[in-house]
Design an enzyme around this catalytic site. Structure first.
Site, short mmCIF file in Angstrom:
data_model
loop_
_atom_site.label_atom_id
_atom_site.label_comp_id
_atom_site.label_asym_id
_atom_site.label_seq_id
_atom_site.Cartn_x
_atom_site.Cartn_y
_atom_site.Cartn_z
N ASP A 48 1.05 -1.02 0.15
CA ASP A 48 0.02 0.07 0.21
C ASP A 48 0.98 1.26 -0.06
OD1 ASP A 48 -2.22 1.95 0.50
OD2 ASP A 48 -3.07 0.37 1.68
N THR A 87 -6.79 3.63 -1.63
CA THR A 87 -6.61 2.26 -1.55
C THR A 87 -7.48 1.28 -2.25
OG1 THR A 87 -5.50 2.76 0.59
CG2 THR A 87 -6.42 0.63 0.43
N ASN A 108 -12.56 5.40 -1.70
CA ASN A 108 -12.38 4.46 -0.43
C ASN A 108 -13.98 4.94 0.14
OD1 ASN A 108 -10.05 3.83 -0.57
ND2 ASN A 108 -9.25 5.43 1.00
N LYS A 169 -5.84 -4.04 6.23
CA LYS A 169 -7.07 -3.40 5.83
C LYS A 169 -8.33 -4.47 5.46
CE LYS A 169 -4.51 1.09 4.84
NZ LYS A 169 -4.61 1.76 3.60
N ARG A 171 -10.62 -3.36 3.28
CA ARG A 171 -10.98 -3.02 2.04
C ARG A 171 -9.86 -3.71 1.03
NH1 ARG A 171 -9.76 1.67 4.66
NH2 ARG A 171 -7.80 3.05 3.77
N ASP A 297 1.82 2.26 3.90
CA ASP A 297 0.85 3.61 3.62
C ASP A 297 0.51 4.17 5.13
OD1 ASP A 297 -1.54 4.61 2.08
OD2 ASP A 297 -2.73 4.07 3.76
N HIS A 301 1.69 8.27 5.39
CA HIS A 301 0.58 9.30 5.92
C HIS A 301 0.92 9.95 7.02
CE1 HIS A 301 -2.68 8.80 3.25
NE2 HIS A 301 -2.89 7.25 3.41
N ASP A 342 -1.36 -0.29 -4.77
CA ASP A 342 -2.64 0.48 -5.24
C ASP A 342 -2.53 1.69 -5.57
OD1 ASP A 342 -1.67 1.06 -2.55
OD2 ASP A 342 -3.55 1.01 -1.59
N HIS A 489 -2.26 10.99 -0.82
CA HIS A 489 -2.44 10.62 -2.15
C HIS A 489 -3.77 11.07 -2.74
CE1 HIS A 489 -4.40 7.07 -0.55
NE2 HIS A 489 -3.35 6.99 0.35
#
Length: 556
Positions: A48, A87, A108, A169, A171, A297, A301, A342, A489
């Site tokens: 990610d 993502t 998302n 995650k 997702r 990720d 962040h 991703d 992003h």
């Protein structure tokens, strides 16, 4: 090298494999003629927020798992071709072979202004029809994904094929695993969970116990490789700094554990347990194991991608992927690996400015949904009885209108909104849903696509916004940095779209192909390896010949 305490506790408590910092990946077999039989297991890895730029920056430092993959087929210029570089949309392309305009995963989160609940925002892997569900605490289901994944297609061909997915995650698990997973695990609360109608397996119980033991023990700072010195310095963010954090773990701090590189180690441990429990890759029917690593990720962040935090993460990622590949080797599994991402990510604009990007900035507060609702409402004189005039804006760029507007009011609001957005100096393009419905997503090289074509590739009528705004290069969503969230992003620019694509299988010749390819090429490429043939139009992508020389991996 000093052993991380968290890994030591896990090993002692439950007999887990040696911690990643203390073991090396098994050496890759020497390259020979291209393999002639299908692999028994496809291992699909997503990292990610692993941009092609980040990959290139640390490429020479990889010595374990990522170094192994560099001995296979390397495509350094892969593209998440669409504009909504988040993502969920990105993961939805990796094993479906189609763009988000067909997967239906436009962001998302998206808004459904007419939905019969106070929370109008819908999460991409949520069952919003369940009264227990909200966008912040969702009941997870794969129903929003409108197409099958590679694992779905293999199970449709032969139900004995196993399809497993694991990540921090949910997702990522849903979008890579798809609709027919045999095992699907992600983190919620203090450990791995699965769909509501399933029970976690013994392997999950064991891994959750290992996580609890590691967290309760705490751990010192993570080791800093010597080659991280050049990025190990503080950047002022207005009240706090980034650039020098080393991830010490306070005993009992689950949040600190999950928001550190240790979450990738945990994901690998869970994947290895699934190898044995299911088991995967042990018969003549091909299986799929999807593993999405989330720590890059999380680090990106929180701290951006140009500090010592990301340097530490790149070292941990390399070693934990090496641990996974070593576990596969030790079990004698005939496997093929693909690794991609991703999306990419931008650094914190405060640091970008110090590194020669004077135009780097944060989103103008006038471009938030609250501010646009106020300014458009004032200009048009239109008000609504309930809720804001506009939803969205800021992140993926989608803007939705209040469901209570008449057709005439909608037309007036859209016209004024488009006018205001086009006048803002941070905006590079503004597109309406009616415009995007007419755009054909191209099939040419993705770096040459126009901005509207990139937006169209992630536009799905009925889910996407009614107006979409794209910010200029180096404008980072979010109006101000806060501890734990300094960079992100979501743009249509190359630093968010361009990602590496690496394929490896024991015995395959090495090659590097610098021409642009797409993440939607991954599914048809893997399908060819396992002899899966699907009707024309199944995929937006094409099969990539990953066997250098006379052999052709696409025509066996």
């Amino acid at each position: 090298m000093r052993l991380p305490l968290s890994s030591l506790v896990v090993a002692l408590a439950l007999g887990a494999s040696a911690p990643v910092f203390a073991q090396e990946a098994a050496p890759a077999p020497a390259a020979q003629a291209a393999p002639q039989t299908p692999p028994r297991l496809i291992v699909a890895i997503s990292v990610d927020q692993f941009s092609a730029d980040l990959f290139q920056q640390y490429r020479e430092r990889y010595s374990q798992g990522l170094n192994r993959l560099l001995q296979g087929a390397v495509f350094p210029s892969g593209f998440q071709s669409h504009a909504a570089t988040e993502t969920c949309p990105g993961h939805s392309t990796l094993l479906t072979g189609v763009h988000p305009n067909r997967t239906g995963i436009v962001a998302n989160d998206w808004y459904v202004p007419g939905i019969a609940r106070a929370d109008k925002k819908v999460y991409c892997s949520e069952d919003e029809t369940d009264p227990k569900s909200s966008s912040e605490d969702s009941v997870i289901k794969p129903d929003h994904l409108m197409v099958p994944t590679l694992g779905d297609l293999l199970k449709a061909k032969n139900p004995r094929s196993l399809n497993a997915a694991v990540s921090f995650k949910d997702r990522a698990v849903v979008m890579m695993g798809g609709h027919t997973t045999d095992a699907a695990y992600w983190i919620k609360g203090k450990g791995f969970v699965t769909y509501e109608d399933r029970k976690v397996s013994p392997a999950v119980v064991a891994e959750n116990q290992a996580i609890a033991a590691a967290v309760n023990a705490g751990a010192p700072e993570l080791p800093v490789p010597g080659w991280c010195g050049g990025v190990d310095h503080a950047i002022q963010m207005g009240g706090f700094t980034i650039g020098t954090y080393r991830f010490p773990l306070k005993a009992g701090d689950f949040k600190g554990f999950f928001n550190s590189p240790r979450t990738d180690e945990m994901t690998t441990d869970m994947a290895i347990r699934l190898l044995d429990e299911m088991p995967l890759g042990k018969d003549d029917v091909p299986d799929v194991l999807s593993v999405s690593y989330s720590a890059t990720d999380k680090v990106g962040h929180a701290y951006g991608n140009e500090g010592v935090e990301m340097c530490i993460q790149m070292n941990v990622l390399d070693q934990t992927i090496g641990k996974l590949l070593g576990a596969l080797d030790a079990r004698g599994i005939d496997y093929a690996v693909v690794l991609s991402a991703d999306h990419g990510g931008a650094d914190a604009p405060e640091r970008m400015k110090l590194q020669g990007v004077p135009e780097a900035s944060r989103l103008d507060p006038s471009l938030t949904d609250d501010a646009l609702s106020a300014s458009v409402g004032k200009a048009t004189g239109i008000t609504v009885k309930e809720g804001p005039l506009l939803y969205g804006a800021g992140a993926s760029g989608d803007i939705w209108l209040n469901a209570g507007l008449t057709a005439k009011q909608r037309q007036k609001v859209i016209a004024e909104l488009v006018s205001q957005l086009k006048a803002n100096p941070q905006i590079s393009g503004v597109y309406t849903a009616e415009e995007l419905k007419k755009v054909k997503v191209p099939a040419g090289h993705p770096q040459d696509w126009t901005e509207i074509e990139r937006v169209a590739a992630s536009f799905y009528p009925g889910r996407s916004g009614e107006v979409l705004m794209m910010t200029k290069r180096a404008v980072v969503p979010g109006t101000k940095p806060v501890p734990g969230y300094t960079a992100t992003h979501g743009s249509p620019w190359d630093y968010d779209r361009r990602v590496p694509m690496l394929f490896w299988r024991g015995g395959m010749p090495s090659m590097e192909q610098a021409q642009p390819v797409e993440t939607v090429d991954i599914a048809p490429t893997l399908a060819a390896l396992v002899g899966l043939s699907e009707p024309a139009g199944t995929w937006d992508g094409r099969c990539l010949d990953i066997y250098a020389g006379e052999a052709d991996s696409c025509s066996r």
